[in-house]
Design a protein around this motif. Structure first.
Motif, short mmCIF file in Angstrom:
data_model
loop_
_atom_site.label_atom_id
_atom_site.label_comp_id
_atom_site.label_asym_id
_atom_site.label_seq_id
_atom_site.Cartn_x
_atom_site.Cartn_y
_atom_site.Cartn_z
N LYS A 273 2.20 3.68 -6.44
CA LYS A 273 1.37 3.74 -7.64
C LYS A 273 1.03 2.35 -8.19
O LYS A 273 0.06 2.19 -8.93
N PRO B 256 0.83 -1.21 0.00
CA PRO B 256 0.00 0.00 0.00
C PRO B 256 0.86 1.26 0.00
O PRO B 256 1.94 1.29 0.58
N GLY B 257 0.36 2.28 -0.69
CA GLY B 257 1.03 3.58 -0.68
C GLY B 257 1.71 3.96 -1.97
O GLY B 257 2.00 5.13 -2.20
N THR C 15 -10.80 10.86 -3.98
CA THR C 15 -10.68 10.39 -2.60
C THR C 15 -11.56 9.17 -2.39
O THR C 15 -12.47 8.87 -3.17
N GLU D 292 -5.25 3.70 -2.77
CA GLU D 292 -3.95 2.99 -2.76
C GLU D 292 -3.22 3.10 -1.42
O GLU D 292 -2.21 2.42 -1.22
N THR D 293 -3.74 3.92 -0.49
CA THR D 293 -3.10 4.04 0.83
C THR D 293 -3.68 3.06 1.85
O THR D 293 -3.14 2.93 2.95
N SER E 10 -4.72 -0.53 3.60
CA SER E 10 -4.27 -1.92 3.70
C SER E 10 -5.45 -2.86 3.48
O SER E 10 -6.62 -2.43 3.45
N ARG F 205 -8.52 10.20 2.22
CA ARG F 205 -7.46 9.28 1.77
C ARG F 205 -7.82 8.70 0.40
O ARG F 205 -8.99 8.65 0.00
N ARG F 206 -6.80 8.24 -0.32
CA ARG F 206 -7.03 7.57 -1.60
C ARG F 206 -6.89 6.06 -1.42
O ARG F 206 -6.22 5.60 -0.50
#
Length: 291
Positions: free
Chosen positions: A168, A165-166, A237, A270-271, A273, A267-268
């Motif tokens: 691209k 996570p986090g 988001t 991809e962030t 878990s 938050r998006r």
């Protein structure tokens, strides 16, 4: 006789059978024995175990699988390759060649027919780029009694499967794979390792099947629906994307719901878990926003 994986033997077989490559089938034959060794080692095969190969081509990997496993079944979609495979695999009694499209194959029946006597089965394959994700998802979603999936895929796809996570590379494919498996990048494979050489690099990735999913969710279908929706527009988001469930009139309620489970609405996707996605899925279900 030289192994099939050598450049000279591969070219001899192609010439002998007047074989022509079909771009539509993503055909690239591996000619690097060192890469094959790493694939076989990662698969962890022995005489008590079976291997399912998808898209064997002219059999360079099949030959090595036959030496390492007790039973090998290779499923090939291209009818032109069947007589070639039958000829080159004739020294190996533990190899079965099946003509068919793996995406249309009844895999549970295949398991019963081919691997009933095996203590464990792994999928080991050089997958065509254009159908990599559908094949991987079919193998995972059908909940087959798999030990490992060791496959060569386009490098970027392997990186997405193994991404944290986090970044691209982290997306819905990462979550789907990691829900069922523990991914491990084995090696990067340059285009020159194939005939014909593709324009992009490949990678071998090992997906070790988990005994239980990475997170506990009451409804898998809803969990993956939430994941897909959250990633539907990556620049938006989480609250904006998930408003597809709540509707604009309940967007404030949705944001409050996310805050209650410790997730900031701005938050998006991809962030987040896997555990956080599981919490979101459960909360949306309990709220009645998901039918």
């Amino acid at each position: 006789m030289k192994e099939i994986v050598t450049s000279s033997r591969t070219r001899d077989i192609i010439r002998k059978h007047r074989f022509t490559f079909k771009k539509s089938l993503g055909q690239n034959f591996l000619i690097d024995g060192h890469v094959l060794d790493q694939i076989i080692e990662a698969a962890g095969l022995d005489e008590s175990r079976g291997a399912l190969e998808i898209g064997p081509g002219i059999g360079s990997l099949t030959e090595q699988l036959a030496k390492a496993a007790g039973k090998v079944t290779a499923v090939e979609i291209d009818r032109r390759l069947i007589p070639i495979l039958q000829e080159v695999m004739s020294p190996y009694e533990n190899v079965s060649i099946v003509q068919g499209d793996i995406l249309k194959t009844d895999l549970k029946q295949l398991w019963q027919d081919q691997f009933a006597s095996c203590e464990g089965v792994s999928v080991v394959a050089n997958l065509p780029y254009y159908v990599t994700t559908p094949i991987i998802m079919k193998l995972l979603e059908e909940k087959l009694p798999l030990e490992n999936i060791v496959v060569m895929v386009q490098k970027e796809v392997a990186q997405r499967m193994a991404a944290n996570p986090g970044g691209k590379d982290f997306g819905s494919l990462s979550i789907a794979v990691q829900y069922y498996c523990e991914p491990q990048l084995v090696c990067i494979v340059p285009g020159k390792a194939f005939i014909p050489a593709p324009n992009v690099d490949s990678a071998v990735i090992k997906l070790k099947r988990r005994l239980e999913p990475a997170v506990s969710v009451p409804d898998e279908a809803k969990f993956f629906h939430v994941v897909q929706t959250a990633f539907s527009q990556r620049r938006k988001t989480l609250a904006n994307n998930l408003s597809a469930f709540s509707g604009k009139e309940r967007k404030g309620e949705l944001s409050e719901l996310l805050l209650q489970i410790g997730i900031q609405p701005e938050r998006r996707a991809e962030t987040l878990s896997l555990d956080e996605f599981a919490r979101v899925s459960e909360a949306l279900t309990k709220s009645g926003m998901m039918n």
